[in-house]
Motif scaffolding. Structure first.
Motif, PDB file in Angstrom:
ATOM      1  N   ILE A  43       0.950  -1.134   0.019  1.00  0.00           N
ATOM      2  CA  ILE A  43      -0.169  -0.211  -0.136  1.00  0.00           C
ATOM      3  C   ILE A  43       0.805   1.130   0.030  1.00  0.00           C
ATOM      4  N   LEU A  44       0.764   2.245  -1.082  1.00  0.00           N
ATOM      5  CA  LEU A  44       1.411   3.352  -1.197  1.00  0.00           C
ATOM      6  C   LEU A  44       0.354   4.387  -1.034  1.00  0.00           C
ATOM      7  N   TYR A  45       0.866   5.402   0.096  1.00  0.00           N
ATOM      8  CA  TYR A  45       0.089   6.611   0.185  1.00  0.00           C
ATOM      9  C   TYR A  45       0.794   7.835  -0.604  1.00  0.00           C
ATOM     10  N   MET A  46      -0.184   8.370  -1.334  1.00  0.00           N
ATOM     11  CA  MET A  46       0.523   9.731  -1.880  1.00  0.00           C
ATOM     12  C   MET A  46      -0.481  11.001  -1.857  1.00  0.00           C
ATOM     13  N   ALA A  47       0.074  12.185  -1.528  1.00  0.00           N
ATOM     14  CA  ALA A  47      -0.568  13.405  -1.336  1.00  0.00           C
ATOM     15  C   ALA A  47       0.035  14.720  -2.148  1.00  0.00           C
ATOM     16  N   ASP A  48      -0.745  15.798  -1.827  1.00  0.00           N
ATOM     17  CA  ASP A  48      -0.019  16.888  -2.503  1.00  0.00           C
ATOM     18  C   ASP A  48       0.635  17.648  -1.361  1.00  0.00           C
ATOM     19  N   ASP A  49       1.049  18.704  -1.347  1.00  0.00           N
ATOM     20  CA  ASP A  49       1.890  19.261  -0.310  1.00  0.00           C
ATOM     21  C   ASP A  49       1.089  19.603   1.030  1.00  0.00           C
ATOM     22  N   SER A  50      -0.148  19.658   0.902  1.00  0.00           N
ATOM     23  CA  SER A  50      -1.257  19.913   2.109  1.00  0.00           C
ATOM     24  C   SER A  50      -1.162  18.717   2.846  1.00  0.00           C
ATOM     25  N   GLU A  51      -1.123  17.666   2.231  1.00  0.00           N
ATOM     26  CA  GLU A  51      -1.059  16.306   2.977  1.00  0.00           C
ATOM     27  C   GLU A  51      -2.174  16.210   3.616  1.00  0.00           C
ATOM     28  N   THR A  52      -3.616  16.688   3.247  1.00  0.00           N
ATOM     29  CA  THR A  52      -4.940  16.794   4.071  1.00  0.00           C
ATOM     30  C   THR A  52      -5.561  15.640   3.575  1.00  0.00           C
ATOM     31  N   PHE A  53      -5.372  15.130   2.416  1.00  0.00           N
ATOM     32  CA  PHE A  53      -5.979  13.982   1.616  1.00  0.00           C
ATOM     33  C   PHE A  53      -5.047  13.200   1.008  1.00  0.00           C
ATOM     34  N   GLU A  54      -5.093  11.842   1.062  1.00  0.00           N
ATOM     35  CA  GLU A  54      -4.205  11.092   0.607  1.00  0.00           C
ATOM     36  C   GLU A  54      -4.889  10.062  -0.326  1.00  0.00           C
ATOM     37  N   LEU A  55      -4.168   9.769  -1.644  1.00  0.00           N
ATOM     38  CA  LEU A  55      -4.647   8.773  -2.514  1.00  0.00           C
ATOM     39  C   LEU A  55      -3.731   7.493  -2.092  1.00  0.00           C
ATOM     40  N   GLU A  56      -4.528   6.401  -1.825  1.00  0.00           N
ATOM     41  CA  GLU A  56      -3.896   5.155  -1.254  1.00  0.00           C
ATOM     42  C   GLU A  56      -3.859   3.983  -2.830  1.00  0.00           C
ATOM     43  N   LEU A  57      -2.675   3.685  -3.328  1.00  0.00           N
ATOM     44  CA  LEU A  57      -2.609   2.902  -4.193  1.00  0.00           C
ATOM     45  C   LEU A  57      -2.179   1.492  -3.676  1.00  0.00           C
ATOM     46  N   THR A  58      -2.996   0.585  -3.944  1.00  0.00           N
ATOM     47  CA  THR A  58      -2.795  -0.703  -3.506  1.00  0.00           C
ATOM     48  C   THR A  58      -2.441  -1.849  -4.757  1.00  0.00           C
ATOM     49  N   TRP A  59      -1.198  -2.218  -4.432  1.00  0.00           N
ATOM     50  CA  TRP A  59      -0.868  -3.416  -5.287  1.00  0.00           C
ATOM     51  C   TRP A  59      -0.783  -4.762  -4.940  1.00  0.00           C
ATOM     52  N   MET A  60      -1.327  -5.745  -5.661  1.00  0.00           N
ATOM     53  CA  MET A  60      -1.656  -7.144  -5.082  1.00  0.00           C
ATOM     54  C   MET A  60      -0.765  -8.004  -5.855  1.00  0.00           C
ATOM     55  N   ARG A  61      -0.007  -8.857  -5.428  1.00  0.00           N
ATOM     56  CA  ARG A  61       0.908  -9.614  -5.863  1.00  0.00           C
ATOM     57  C   ARG A  61       0.268 -10.634  -6.814  1.00  0.00           C
ATOM     58  N   ASP A  62      -0.730 -11.149  -6.182  1.00  0.00           N
ATOM     59  CA  ASP A  62      -1.487 -12.150  -7.070  1.00  0.00           C
ATOM     60  C   ASP A  62      -2.450 -11.674  -8.455  1.00  0.00           C
ATOM     61  N   MET A  63      -2.529 -10.517  -8.434  1.00  0.00           N
ATOM     62  CA  MET A  63      -3.293 -10.050  -9.494  1.00  0.00           C
ATOM     63  C   MET A  63      -2.742 -10.201 -10.733  1.00  0.00           C
ATOM     64  N   ASP A  64      -3.054 -11.073 -11.804  1.00  0.00           N
ATOM     65  CA  ASP A  64      -2.263 -11.236 -12.992  1.00  0.00           C
ATOM     66  C   ASP A  64      -2.870 -10.556 -14.244  1.00  0.00           C
ATOM     67  N   ARG A  65      -3.773  -9.578 -14.147  1.00  0.00           N
ATOM     68  CA  ARG A  65      -4.170  -8.732 -15.141  1.00  0.00           C
ATOM     69  C   ARG A  65      -4.629  -7.545 -14.763  1.00  0.00           C
ATOM     70  N   PRO A  66      -4.787  -6.561 -15.689  1.00  0.00           N
ATOM     71  CA  PRO A  66      -5.430  -5.154 -14.975  1.00  0.00           C
ATOM     72  C   PRO A  66      -6.743  -5.206 -14.505  1.00  0.00           C
ATOM     73  N   TYR A  67      -7.001  -4.289 -13.814  1.00  0.00           N
ATOM     74  CA  TYR A  67      -8.291  -4.373 -13.054  1.00  0.00           C
ATOM     75  C   TYR A  67      -9.509  -3.980 -14.095  1.00  0.00           C
ATOM     76  N   ASN A  68     -10.753  -4.662 -13.896  1.00  0.00           N
ATOM     77  CA  ASN A  68     -11.850  -4.275 -14.539  1.00  0.00           C
ATOM     78  C   ASN A  68     -12.540  -3.144 -13.764  1.00  0.00           C
ATOM     79  N   LEU A  69     -12.369  -1.771 -14.336  1.00  0.00           N
ATOM     80  CA  LEU A  69     -13.220  -0.871 -13.707  1.00  0.00           C
ATOM     81  C   LEU A  69     -14.671  -0.520 -14.120  1.00  0.00           C
TER      82      LEU A  69
END
Length: 122
Positions: A43-69
């Motif tokens: 899990i990787l958390y990213m934010a802008d300089d204010s750091e008041t809200f974060e985008l959480e990017l989650t990578w799963m090792r066993d995912m073998d294909r792009p996600y179906n959105l």
């Protein structure tokens, strides 16, 4: 009772590619990483300089294909202080997927297909 939004999660197929996209396209920076002890996810958390809200990017090792959105009928919005410069950058990156000139907005698409709305300053 009061609530405060703290983060939004997107599952991603290629964590480093996605992190690089968010850094270049939106100026987000890594706040912290939480790798699973067994290596099954990161899990990787990213934010802008204010750091008041974060985008959480989650990578799963066993995912073998792009996600179906599905129909991708959701998005996260970003306001920019320099709309024209942002539009030029996103045009150069080739990530603009929809524009609505009447509303004065456009959307970019990340490497996994998530749409991000870009709004001018108020």
């Amino acid at each position: 009772m009061q609530f405060k939004m703290i983060h939004e999660n997107y599952n991603v197929f290629d964590l480093e590619k996605s992190a690089a996209f968010y850094k270049k396209a939106l100026g987000l920076h890594e706040v912290r990483r939480k790798p699973a002890e067994d290596g099954s996810f990161i899990i990787l958390y990213m934010a802008d300089d204010s750091e008041t809200f974060e985008l959480e990017l989650t990578w799963m090792r066993d995912m073998d294909r792009p996600y179906n959105l599905g129909d991708c009928e959701f998005h996260l919005a970003f306001r920019t202080d320099d709309y024209e410069a942002a539009h030029r950058l996103h045009e150069e990156m080739g990530c603009i997927c929809f524009e609505n000139p009447k509303m004065g907005i456009y959307f970019i698409q990340d490497p996994d297909g998530y749409w991000l709305e870009i709004l001018p300053a108020k």
